[in-house]
Design an enzyme around this catalytic site. Sequence first.
Site, short mmCIF file in Angstrom:
data_model
loop_
_atom_site.label_atom_id
_atom_site.label_comp_id
_atom_site.label_asym_id
_atom_site.label_seq_id
_atom_site.Cartn_x
_atom_site.Cartn_y
_atom_site.Cartn_z
N GLU A 29 -6.52 -21.79 1.78
CA GLU A 29 -5.92 -20.66 1.07
C GLU A 29 -4.44 -20.59 1.45
O GLU A 29 -4.09 -20.81 2.62
CB GLU A 29 -6.60 -19.35 1.46
CG GLU A 29 -8.10 -19.34 1.32
CD GLU A 29 -8.74 -18.15 2.03
OE1 GLU A 29 -8.22 -17.02 1.87
OE2 GLU A 29 -9.73 -18.35 2.76
N LYS B 63 -1.20 -19.07 2.78
CA LYS B 63 -0.97 -17.99 3.74
C LYS B 63 0.13 -17.07 3.19
O LYS B 63 1.30 -17.41 3.20
CB LYS B 63 -0.56 -18.56 5.09
CG LYS B 63 -0.46 -17.53 6.20
CD LYS B 63 -0.18 -18.22 7.54
CE LYS B 63 -0.14 -17.20 8.67
NZ LYS B 63 0.99 -16.27 8.53
N ASP C 16 2.82 -14.28 2.90
CA ASP C 16 3.73 -13.66 3.87
C ASP C 16 3.83 -12.17 3.56
O ASP C 16 4.74 -11.71 2.89
CB ASP C 16 5.10 -14.33 3.79
CG ASP C 16 5.97 -14.01 5.01
OD1 ASP C 16 5.43 -13.45 5.98
OD2 ASP C 16 7.17 -14.30 4.97
N TYR D 163 -8.97 -11.60 0.99
CA TYR D 163 -9.40 -12.91 1.48
C TYR D 163 -10.61 -12.87 2.42
O TYR D 163 -11.12 -13.92 2.80
CB TYR D 163 -8.24 -13.63 2.19
CG TYR D 163 -7.55 -12.82 3.27
CD1 TYR D 163 -8.13 -12.63 4.52
CD2 TYR D 163 -6.31 -12.25 3.04
CE1 TYR D 163 -7.50 -11.90 5.50
CE2 TYR D 163 -5.66 -11.51 4.01
CZ TYR D 163 -6.26 -11.34 5.25
OH TYR D 163 -5.63 -10.60 6.21
N LYS E 215 1.41 -24.22 9.43
CA LYS E 215 2.67 -23.58 9.08
C LYS E 215 3.64 -24.61 8.48
O LYS E 215 3.84 -25.68 9.04
CB LYS E 215 3.31 -22.91 10.31
CG LYS E 215 2.44 -21.82 10.95
CD LYS E 215 2.22 -20.65 10.00
CE LYS E 215 3.46 -19.81 9.79
NZ LYS E 215 3.85 -19.01 10.94
N CYS F 278 42.66 -8.11 -6.76
CA CYS F 278 41.81 -9.09 -7.43
C CYS F 278 42.36 -10.49 -7.16
O CYS F 278 43.56 -10.73 -7.34
CB CYS F 278 41.77 -8.82 -8.93
SG CYS F 278 40.90 -10.11 -9.86
N CYS G 283 43.70 -11.81 -11.00
CA CYS G 283 44.79 -11.18 -11.76
C CYS G 283 45.75 -10.38 -10.90
O CYS G 283 46.80 -9.94 -11.36
CB CYS G 283 44.21 -10.28 -12.86
SG CYS G 283 43.41 -8.79 -12.23
N CYS H 52 37.21 -5.23 -9.76
CA CYS H 52 38.55 -5.37 -10.32
C CYS H 52 38.71 -4.28 -11.36
O CYS H 52 37.93 -4.20 -12.32
CB CYS H 52 38.72 -6.75 -10.95
SG CYS H 52 40.32 -6.93 -11.78
N CYS I 289 41.45 -8.33 -16.92
CA CYS I 289 41.40 -9.45 -15.96
C CYS I 289 40.81 -10.69 -16.65
O CYS I 289 39.73 -10.62 -17.25
CB CYS I 289 40.55 -9.08 -14.76
SG CYS I 289 40.27 -10.43 -13.59
#
Length: 655
Positions: A108, A110, A112, A217, A303, A397, A400, A415, A420
Amino acid sequence: MVLDRINYLKNEINKHNYNYYVEDNPTISDFEYDKLFAELKELEAQNPLFVTPDSPTQRLGSVSEKFLPYKHKHRLYSLDNTYSYEDLTKWYEKLEKEYGQNLELVCELKIDGLAIALTYENGIFTTGVTRGDGITGEEITQNLKTIRAIPLKLFEDVNVEVRGEIYMPKTSFEKLNEENLQNGKKLFANPRNAAAGSLRQLDSTITAKRDLSMFTYTLIDDNLPKTHYESLMYLKKLGFKVNPNIKLCKNVQEAIDYCKYWENKRFELNYATDGVVIKVNNIAIQEDLGFTARAPKWATAFKFPPEEITTKIKEIELGIGKTGAVTPVAVFDPVQLAGSVVSRASLHNFDEIKRLDVRIGDTVLIKKAAEIIPKVIKVIDTPEHENLPVYIPPTECPVCGGKLGSKDGEVNLYCLNPHCSELMKAKIEFWASKDAMDIDSLGPAVIEQLYDKKFISNPVDLYRLVPQDFLQLDLIQEKSASNLYNAIQESKTRPLKRLITALSIKNVGKETADILANEFGTLENLQNADFESLKNINGIGPIIAEDIYKFFHDEKNVIMLSELKSLGVEPPQAEAPKSDVLKGKTFVLTGTLEHLTRDEASEIIKSHGGKTSSSVSKNTSYVLAGENAGSKLEKAQNLNITILTEDDFLEMIKE
């Protein structure tokens, strides 16, 4: 009787929740679902004595003062880890030798996320508890009730405890971080942290908004099936969401092949996974092997290699998007990360640079957020760090020279010059992109030349171009000029949803554009919509409604839309289906088709009255499979669902 109607509504809504959130295969529209839910809510308000714990209305949430400790009836153990196929083989061979036979294994992915324990009495969800230290967790039942992948009532009236993993889909994680970024709130490091933060809210109405899900599970029952694989199938039968990528393996080599397959393939999934859990399938052998002080002897976790890497920042580049936001990006020597080579990573904004204390020349840790977008997550403590100059955010910016400033209290710098050049080029590029007006061959290089030669200054100007204009660009010959001109002309009649997307309305992406197009049908109807009408559309809400209303009542935008119309940019009204030959049929697409893209195939299906779904279930009518079809094809074969080749599909449409 009122009670009969309430019970009918509860069963119907719970069934539709299962179809949508577990099977990923809705069988009614959102509007029809909302009508059922509203009726149930009203009847329960009028008859509060009839409200039961399994009612869908109990998912709405409430506020708790704190979470109470809860001692698990059955301990939640950890897993031992292996990091090499050699160690995995040794673990298996030791068990094989002890029992004198080949042992079947179940693999299966794993997930996270966060482990939880759920208790059901007579089929009703009664208690949900975090893992905690494995012996004592925190009781968070009300928060877990808001997660629609968790059934409030099972399909059988049984007393069971189950274990599962709460997770946040990658797309939901990115959306949450984007919202937090816009609102100046903390960014979550990964989907697991986001899920944990969402699950431990004292106000469960916040949890309800975070789009969490769960894979189950483990089943704990007095009458367990003989094998773990059978117990997973029984969990599905009860109404739980079980990961579709589980695999029964005859030996350790098949388990290793499974791990190798998913090491890179996992990046295509919409949830984070960091390994594979491998369990002995035979329950009697599991019970005989038992546990160490911390982990079962009959299971281990392989892992995957860590997807984080250190590198040195060479420079920090500044980019400007179609909204004018200035985004800092770390640039470094190319490195291999999570299945691809990267040389740039997001720093999000200048507050994030300050928080991390990132400096040019620093050694930093890079990872892929939700295994998609590279980002800098920390500065490695080195002697050189303190001698590097502190990064000072720009005040002008970089393109420009205009002033930078914030908007609406957001942490981003923008900006403030509406003219621009980089901002306008980004808007034009987005206008021509595949998700928007899909103007073939009109890429950044051509747009930059057109802009620099002053042929265009905004997206509207594209429709004023003539073939001769393109011939004045570098490397553009007569045929290319004709093709570019024709592609722009063809975009004038793109569907309304594409034009809405191209307009770059704040908080309106292609999904919201699709909702608006279906709701209003024409651009004129959308322009004339009042705030209340927009706010009450399912999937819009007051914040987005205000952004939409402001856009269409801004004088400059009104003039722009009028100019587009005068230049012939006018989406057609949505067409009725060409036929109902596929009415009531649900298709799942997998693999690469030879003649059609998936989007093209999906449009054909919808134009003939059919529906598409992203996952295979018992309600799937057909799976349209191309080359390199993945686990969806295997699942369809297991469920005896009809598999179509592209030729089969085209012949079906022809008939």
